[in-house]
Design a protein around this motif. Structure first.
Motif, mmCIF file in Angstrom:
data_model
loop_
_atom_site.group_PDB
_atom_site.id
_atom_site.type_symbol
_atom_site.label_atom_id
_atom_site.label_comp_id
_atom_site.label_asym_id
_atom_site.label_seq_id
_atom_site.Cartn_x
_atom_site.Cartn_y
_atom_site.Cartn_z
ATOM 1 N N GLN A 158 32.990 -111.028 -16.383
ATOM 2 C CA GLN A 158 32.462 -109.940 -16.995
ATOM 3 C C GLN A 158 32.363 -108.419 -16.379
ATOM 4 O O GLN A 158 32.655 -108.240 -15.314
ATOM 5 C CB GLN A 158 30.492 -110.249 -16.574
ATOM 6 C CG GLN A 158 29.804 -111.605 -16.981
ATOM 7 C CD GLN A 158 30.064 -111.622 -18.546
ATOM 8 O OE1 GLN A 158 29.558 -110.596 -19.187
ATOM 9 N NE2 GLN A 158 30.123 -112.901 -19.209
ATOM 10 N N GLU A 159 32.431 -107.639 -17.474
ATOM 11 C CA GLU A 159 32.850 -106.265 -17.060
ATOM 12 C C GLU A 159 31.847 -105.689 -16.438
ATOM 13 O O GLU A 159 32.178 -104.949 -15.728
ATOM 14 C CB GLU A 159 33.058 -105.531 -18.663
ATOM 15 C CG GLU A 159 33.952 -104.356 -18.605
ATOM 16 C CD GLU A 159 34.167 -103.969 -20.023
ATOM 17 O OE1 GLU A 159 33.812 -102.778 -20.100
ATOM 18 O OE2 GLU A 159 34.601 -104.725 -20.849
ATOM 19 N N LYS A 160 30.593 -105.826 -16.779
ATOM 20 C CA LYS A 160 29.294 -105.271 -16.144
ATOM 21 C C LYS A 160 28.220 -106.196 -15.725
ATOM 22 O O LYS A 160 28.236 -107.334 -16.462
ATOM 23 C CB LYS A 160 28.796 -104.137 -16.904
ATOM 24 C CG LYS A 160 29.644 -102.945 -17.397
ATOM 25 C CD LYS A 160 29.568 -102.152 -16.225
ATOM 26 C CE LYS A 160 30.492 -100.755 -16.939
ATOM 27 N NZ LYS A 160 31.200 -100.061 -15.734
ATOM 28 N N GLU A 193 23.196 -101.436 -13.001
ATOM 29 C CA GLU A 193 24.208 -101.962 -13.499
ATOM 30 C C GLU A 193 25.304 -101.832 -12.868
ATOM 31 O O GLU A 193 25.631 -100.672 -12.024
ATOM 32 C CB GLU A 193 24.676 -101.276 -14.882
ATOM 33 C CG GLU A 193 25.726 -102.073 -15.767
ATOM 34 C CD GLU A 193 25.738 -101.578 -16.994
ATOM 35 O OE1 GLU A 193 25.280 -102.164 -18.108
ATOM 36 O OE2 GLU A 193 26.339 -100.502 -17.244
ATOM 37 N N LEU A 194 26.037 -102.861 -12.211
ATOM 38 C CA LEU A 194 26.954 -103.055 -11.367
ATOM 39 C C LEU A 194 28.280 -103.169 -11.790
ATOM 40 O O LEU A 194 28.333 -103.879 -13.151
ATOM 41 C CB LEU A 194 27.025 -103.921 -10.122
ATOM 42 C CG LEU A 194 25.655 -103.576 -9.267
ATOM 43 C CD1 LEU A 194 25.559 -104.704 -8.270
ATOM 44 C CD2 LEU A 194 25.445 -102.207 -9.004
ATOM 45 N N GLU A 195 29.500 -102.788 -11.441
ATOM 46 C CA GLU A 195 31.006 -103.381 -11.970
ATOM 47 C C GLU A 195 31.027 -104.728 -11.630
ATOM 48 O O GLU A 195 30.814 -105.269 -10.685
ATOM 49 C CB GLU A 195 32.074 -102.568 -11.271
ATOM 50 C CG GLU A 195 32.087 -101.028 -11.383
ATOM 51 C CD GLU A 195 32.416 -100.732 -12.934
ATOM 52 O OE1 GLU A 195 33.285 -101.559 -13.610
ATOM 53 O OE2 GLU A 195 31.596 -100.046 -13.527
ATOM 54 N N GLY A 196 31.634 -105.432 -12.817
ATOM 55 C CA GLY A 196 32.079 -106.859 -12.659
ATOM 56 C C GLY A 196 33.568 -106.958 -12.402
ATOM 57 O O GLY A 196 34.290 -106.170 -12.138
ATOM 58 N N ARG A 221 32.935 -107.763 -3.894
ATOM 59 C CA ARG A 221 32.487 -107.440 -2.465
ATOM 60 C C ARG A 221 31.361 -106.352 -2.473
ATOM 61 O O ARG A 221 30.300 -106.466 -1.920
ATOM 62 C CB ARG A 221 33.686 -106.567 -1.680
ATOM 63 C CG ARG A 221 34.590 -107.765 -0.986
ATOM 64 C CD ARG A 221 35.356 -107.071 -0.291
ATOM 65 N NE ARG A 221 36.552 -106.782 -0.962
ATOM 66 C CZ ARG A 221 37.622 -105.659 -1.027
ATOM 67 N NH1 ARG A 221 37.265 -104.749 0.015
ATOM 68 N NH2 ARG A 221 38.507 -105.449 -1.649
ATOM 69 N N ASP A 222 31.516 -105.249 -3.482
ATOM 70 C CA ASP A 222 30.332 -104.339 -3.716
ATOM 71 C C ASP A 222 29.057 -105.058 -4.173
ATOM 72 O O ASP A 222 27.968 -104.446 -3.742
ATOM 73 C CB ASP A 222 30.939 -103.211 -4.877
ATOM 74 C CG ASP A 222 31.774 -102.395 -4.323
ATOM 75 O OD1 ASP A 222 32.055 -102.549 -3.010
ATOM 76 O OD2 ASP A 222 32.509 -101.546 -4.926
#
Ligand code: IMP
Length: 427
Positions: A336-338, A372-375, A394-395
């Protein structure tokens, strides 16, 4: 591992506790189930063989570990013997390593019948139970008319109990269960004969084990939001999966518990009815269901899927006092991108929601506030160290632990025993 550890579902069950208990059962001398019954379905994959355990603690798959079905469990003896037979195919010593609390209540076929009938009668208001008779068995317990494992020693008592219950059931019962009172009493008395050498006084056994310095793992079934007191009532199960259940369901004093491990899936799922703020009903929900294989281990029902909800985890961390978290199924999120994570809720007119709503109706109308976080794209199923994970994964993990103020000490990245990352050595 610490001497005493409780493993508890942090969401609505199905967090992958079976695998985690199996993992930590190796150094444990005891694994104890303290609530629920065969509504649970704990899946463990050992050398490509898949075991689904409903009643017997997952510790049974380790030859040096004793497994106990504690006093707080409602025991369907037909299911128990089926499970024993399944395990005996590969391991003849199963009964030698199993203990059953004499104070545990017996779940009879009529409890299953009553469960199914009352769900039918509720119609649109149904709970969406597993149909395993859990609620009716606990109801008989609190009504003080249940039979416990120890009572099965008295065949006349079993007979008169069954006779009384049979006389109260409606006409559909004869269709549901073919055995007569006589046959049922005989069957259950016979179960006792087969079990009697392993029927124990749980508090004495556990106290003695503790004093000998043995390691004890308490295995929760279901999850904190299905707790009868702290869950999304009435869409809950009839026992206490939360940490208080360890004490009342095993007879082990709370102050001796050293570690409380919360198990949380990297996203959220729920089976059955009830509010689910971060639920995804469209394509993304379907994607999670397919990729995560989100179908019930006990009923085969598709699980409802949604984003990770930190408002839930903050609440269940508070109720249980989680000392660490295990984040499971992180591998499912690859691709997933996001990724979104619910961090708070707002009421229908945008008002803040303090605490975790007690009323299901209120929970049903809240709007989650998402971050929203990076995927990440990479397959992480072979990662065995935290440093091997993509930075975005990790993030994601760090974001969760910072928000909850509970360390995510372990990660599961696939169904196999080895697909596990320890950020902290041992337990
Ligand atoms: P019961 O425990 O069969 O009475 O079901 C009550 C609620 O708990 C229903 O929503 C079930 O789907 C849910 N439930 C019971 N056991 C489990 C489980 O092991 N995993 C997930 N949901 C469960």
């Amino acid at each position: 591992m610490k001497q005493t550890v409780a493993i508890i579902g942090a969401q609505w069950g199905d967090e992958g506790k079976g695998k985690i208990v199996d993992r930590f059962a190796r150094p444990a001398d005891w694994v104890v189930r303290y609530q629920g019954g065969s509504n649970a379905g704990h899946t463990v994959v050992v050398e490509d063989e898949k075991y689904v355990l409903h009643l017997i603690p997952s510790g049974i798959l380790h030859e040096n570990t004793l497994s106990m079905i504690g006093p707080g469990v409602v025991v369907n003896l037909r299911d128990l013997f089926e499970e024993i037979e399944m395990l005996r195919k590969n391991d003849k010593s199963v009964l030698e390593r199993l203990r059953v609390a004499g104070r545990a209540h017996v779940l009879f076929p009529f409890h299953r019948y009553i469960d199914v009938r009352s769900e039918d009668k509720r119609g649109e208001d149904k709970i969406g139970t597993t149909g395993k008779g859990i609620g009716p068995a606990y109801l008989d317990k609190v009504r003080r008319r249940g039979l416990r494992i120890c009572d099965l020693a008295d065949r006349d008592k079993v007979h008169s109990h069954c006779e009384k219950i049979f006389s109260e059931l409606d006409e559909g019962w004869a269709e549901f269960e073919k055995s007569s009172v006589e046959e049922l009493a005989g069957e259950y008395s016979e179960y006792y004969q087969q079990l009697k050498d392993i029927v124990v006084d749980a508090p004495s056994e556990l106290d003695a084990a503790y004093r000998r310095g043995e390691k004890i793992l308490f295995e929760g079934a279901q999850g904190s939001l299905l707790d009868i007191d702290f869950g999304t009532y009435p869409y809950v199960t009839s026992s206490n999966p939360t940490v208080g259940g360890v004490v009342t369901g095993s007879g082990f004093p709370g102050h001796r518990l050293k570690s409380v491990l919360g198990i949380a899936k990297a996203y959220t799922t729920r089976v059955g009815e009830g509010p689910f703020p971060a639920e995804l009903t469209g394509e993304m929900g379907q994607w999670l269901q397919d990729k995560g294989g989100e179908f019930g281990a006990t009923t085969g029902r598709p699980r409802r899927c949604g984003w990770l909800d930190l408002k839930i985890l903050r609440y269940t961390a508070r109720v249980n006092g989680f000392t660490d978290l295990v984040l499971t199924k992180l591998d499912v999120l690859s691709g997933q991108e996001k990724l979104k994570v619910a961090v708070d809720y707002r009421g229908p007119s945008g008002q803040p929601i303090n605490g975790f709503p007690a009323r299901s109706e209120q929970l049903a109308e809240v709007e989650p506030v998402y971050e929203e976080l990076e995927g990440w794209d990479e397959d992480i199923t072979d990662c065995s160290k935290f440093s091997e994970l993509p930075a975005a994964a990790r993030d994601y993990v760090k974001y969760i632990e910072e928000n909850l103020q509970v360390p995510v000490s372990y990660l599961s990245v696939g169904p196999g025993r080895r697909q596990f990352i320890e950020r902290k050595a041992g337990l």
